[in-house]
Write an enzyme that holds these catalytic residues in place. Structure first.
Site, PDB file in Angstrom:
ATOM      1  N   ASP A  58       0.883  -1.226   0.047  1.00  0.00           N
ATOM      2  CA  ASP A  58       0.121  -0.085  -0.004  1.00  0.00           C
ATOM      3  C   ASP A  58       1.094   1.270  -0.058  1.00  0.00           C
ATOM      4  O   ASP A  58       2.138   1.085   0.281  1.00  0.00           O
ATOM      5  CB  ASP A  58      -0.874  -0.172   1.281  1.00  0.00           C
ATOM      6  N   ASP A  89      -0.070   5.192   0.935  1.00  0.00           N
ATOM      7  CA  ASP A  89      -0.431   6.282   1.799  1.00  0.00           C
ATOM      8  C   ASP A  89      -0.579   5.643   3.105  1.00  0.00           C
ATOM      9  O   ASP A  89      -1.390   4.697   3.598  1.00  0.00           O
ATOM     10  CB  ASP A  89      -1.913   6.928   1.460  1.00  0.00           C
TER      11      ASP A  89
END
Ligand code: XBP
Ligand code: MG
Length: 258
Positions: A9, A11
């Site tokens: 991932d 952010d």
């Protein structure tokens, strides 16, 4: 090596970017003559909604306005979000949001071991490229074989779509990959896609429900940022290495097969 790929991932996981996102949203609102100004507390709540466009639309719906005015404002969401993405890219290019401890090291260990790399993020590919370019250099764009970002899937996290998309791009089964996440939406997405998932929360997501995480650490740790004793015992050392992760992943596969 039971692990064939690491899927990150972006952010909150690769870098703590949400404060820069928040500032970019507020600067975009100002540029569009809107008096909206998301505080940290308000933004932490809004982060429960995956996707900046979706976040703005839900915020508009929450305002005490006539339906006609809400419809007019919702018609501006794409434009506002494009402004926000431009501003965010400028801030990230300036070196905002440095990599979290251990991210560069683990990516380097994976590359040295021939373990493949991918991205599975709700944010736009423009934002991902800006961050990777700023923090690793432009040549790093080729390190990630699959960039599954934002609107390429119909349903954002916590739906599994973006991880299923990344697995398809890698042509790998879920059991051969490990996901790295920071939020409950991301954890649910990765688990629904069948992945062993490491969660490293940030101050934006701490306190969320991480019950299904295969490994929950405050961070990946590094030689100059060792893990606290509790996390170190979970990780198998002062920071999470590819070798340590490989042992944990293989043990989880054996347990699932038993
Ligand atoms: C986190 C998100 C994104 C960002 C804002 O994505 O939910 O919406 O908060 O970026 P990740 P956009 O899956 O990488 O944690 O405005 O581009 O959506
Ligand atoms: Mg995240």
């Amino acid at each position: 090596m039971s692990i064939k790929a690491l899927i990150f991932d972006v952010d909150g996981t690769i870098a703590d970017t949400e404060e820069t996102h928040r500032q970019s949203f507020n600067a975009a609102f100002l540029e569009h003559g809107l008096s909206w100004d998301w505080s940290r507390r308000e933004y932490a709540e809004l982060l429960r909604i995956s996707g900046g466009k979706e976040r703005i639309a839900v915020y508009i719906e929450s305002l005490r306005l006539q339906q006609q005015e809400k419809a007019r404002l919702k018609g501006l969401v794409q434009l506002i979000h494009a402004t926000k993405t431009r501003i965010y890219g400028e801030l990230i290019a300036d070196g905002r949001a440095p990599l979290r401890p251990g991210v560069a090291r683990l990516i380097g260990e994976a590359r040295a071991a021939g373990v493949r790399l991918a991205i599975a993020s709700t944010t736009t590919s423009a934002n991902v490229s800006a961050l990777i370019g700023a923090q690793f250099g432009a040549e790093a764009w080729n390190w990630f074989e699959a960039l599954a970002c934002g609107d390429v899937v119909p349903r954002k996290k916590p739906a599994p779509d973006i991880y299923v998309r990344a697995l398809g791009m890698l042509r790998l089964p879920a059991h051969a990959c490990v996901a790295f996440e920071d939020s409950v939406n991301g954890l649910q997405s990765a688990k629904a896609a069948g992945l062993y998932t490491v969660v490293t929360p940030t101050q934006w997501s701490e306190g969320q429900e991480f019950g299904g995480a295969d490994l929950l650490l405050r961070g990946l740790g590094d030689a100059d940022a060792p893990l606290a004793a509790g996390d170190a015992s979970l990780a198998g050392g002062p920071y999470l290495t590819l070798e340590g992760l490989q042992q944990l992943h293989a043990a989880a596969l054996r347990q699932a097969a038993a």
